[in-house]
Design a protein around this motif. Sequence first.
Motif, PDB file in Angstrom:
ATOM      1  N   LYS A  34       6.586  44.015 -24.198  1.00 36.90           N
ATOM      2  CA  LYS A  34       6.947  42.940 -23.275  1.00 36.90           C
ATOM      3  C   LYS A  34       7.477  41.762 -24.071  1.00 36.90           C
ATOM      4  N   GLU A  35       8.245  40.956 -23.419  1.00 33.50           N
ATOM      5  CA  GLU A  35       8.771  39.747 -24.029  1.00 33.50           C
ATOM      6  C   GLU A  35       8.327  38.566 -23.165  1.00 33.50           C
ATOM      7  N   PRO A  36       7.109  38.073 -23.370  1.00 29.31           N
ATOM      8  CA  PRO A  36       6.604  37.015 -22.496  1.00 29.31           C
ATOM      9  C   PRO A  36       7.452  35.744 -22.523  1.00 29.31           C
ATOM     10  N   VAL A  93      10.745  35.553 -22.948  1.00 26.57           N
ATOM     11  CA  VAL A  93      11.929  35.828 -22.141  1.00 26.57           C
ATOM     12  C   VAL A  93      11.558  35.839 -20.658  1.00 26.57           C
ATOM     13  N   GLU A  94      10.442  36.463 -20.320  1.00 21.62           N
ATOM     14  CA  GLU A  94      10.002  36.515 -18.920  1.00 21.62           C
ATOM     15  C   GLU A  94       9.752  35.113 -18.369  1.00 21.62           C
ATOM     16  N   PHE A  95       9.108  34.268 -19.162  1.00 21.09           N
ATOM     17  CA  PHE A  95       8.806  32.893 -18.752  1.00 21.09           C
ATOM     18  C   PHE A  95      10.091  32.133 -18.423  1.00 21.09           C
ATOM     19  N   SER A 127      13.093  33.304 -17.913  1.00 21.07           N
ATOM     20  CA  SER A 127      13.889  33.969 -16.881  1.00 21.07           C
ATOM     21  C   SER A 127      13.455  33.553 -15.480  1.00 21.07           C
ATOM     22  N   ARG A 128      12.196  33.172 -15.330  1.00 21.08           N
ATOM     23  CA  ARG A 128      11.714  32.675 -14.033  1.00 21.08           C
ATOM     24  C   ARG A 128      12.134  31.232 -13.793  1.00 21.08           C
ATOM     25  N   ALA A 131      21.217  38.199 -15.627  1.00 22.42           N
ATOM     26  CA  ALA A 131      19.975  38.518 -16.346  1.00 22.42           C
ATOM     27  C   ALA A 131      20.226  38.940 -17.792  1.00 22.42           C
ATOM     28  N   LYS A 157      18.979  36.799 -21.069  1.00 24.32           N
ATOM     29  CA  LYS A 157      18.096  37.379 -22.102  1.00 24.32           C
ATOM     30  C   LYS A 157      18.683  37.182 -23.490  1.00 24.32           C
ATOM     31  N   SER A 190       1.247  29.317 -17.332  1.00 22.97           N
ATOM     32  CA  SER A 190       2.292  30.238 -17.789  1.00 22.97           C
ATOM     33  C   SER A 190       2.678  30.077 -19.250  1.00 22.97           C
ATOM     34  N   ALA A 216       3.410  32.820 -22.388  1.00 24.25           N
ATOM     35  CA  ALA A 216       4.779  32.950 -22.895  1.00 24.25           C
ATOM     36  C   ALA A 216       4.830  32.815 -24.411  1.00 24.25           C
TER      37      ALA A 216
END
Length: 121
Positions: free
Chosen positions: A60-62, A64-66, A68-69, A90, A94, A47, A51
Motif C-alpha cells: 500500500k502507499e498510504p 499517495v492514498e492520503f 489522492s483523497r 488518478a 500518483k 489520517s 499517511a
Amino acid sequence: MTFRLSQKPLEVTWPITVNMPTNGGKTTVHKFSLKWKVLDTAEFDKSLPRAMDFTDDKDKEPFVEFWSRIITGWKDIKGEKGDKDLPFNADNLKTLIRIPYIQSELLSTYKECIMGRQVKN
C-alpha cells in the motif's frame, strides 16, 4: 465579509512552489496550483499519521492514498514536453505525489492553507 458555516468540506485552489533538484547542487523553482479539500481537524489528525507510516504494508502507499483523497484538481502542470496542460487524473496524480521533492512541499503548503496563512508574493 460574512462567515458562512457549511457541513461540506471547503475546496480551494492554492499555489504551491517546488524546488526541483538540478545538477551541481542547485534547484529550479516551479510554481503551480492544486485544488484540494480542507479536512476538518479530527479527520486530518486521524489520517496524517497513517499517511506518514511507511513501515506498515509495503503493498500500500498510504501517502499517495492520503493525498489522492484531498487533491481534486490542478492548474499550470504541463506534460513532459512542456507544451500542453497535463490532464488531472488518478495516474498523473500518483506520479506527482510519488516525487520526493513534491511530497515535502505538499505537506507544508497544505498546512499553510488550512491554517489560513495568506500566500506572500
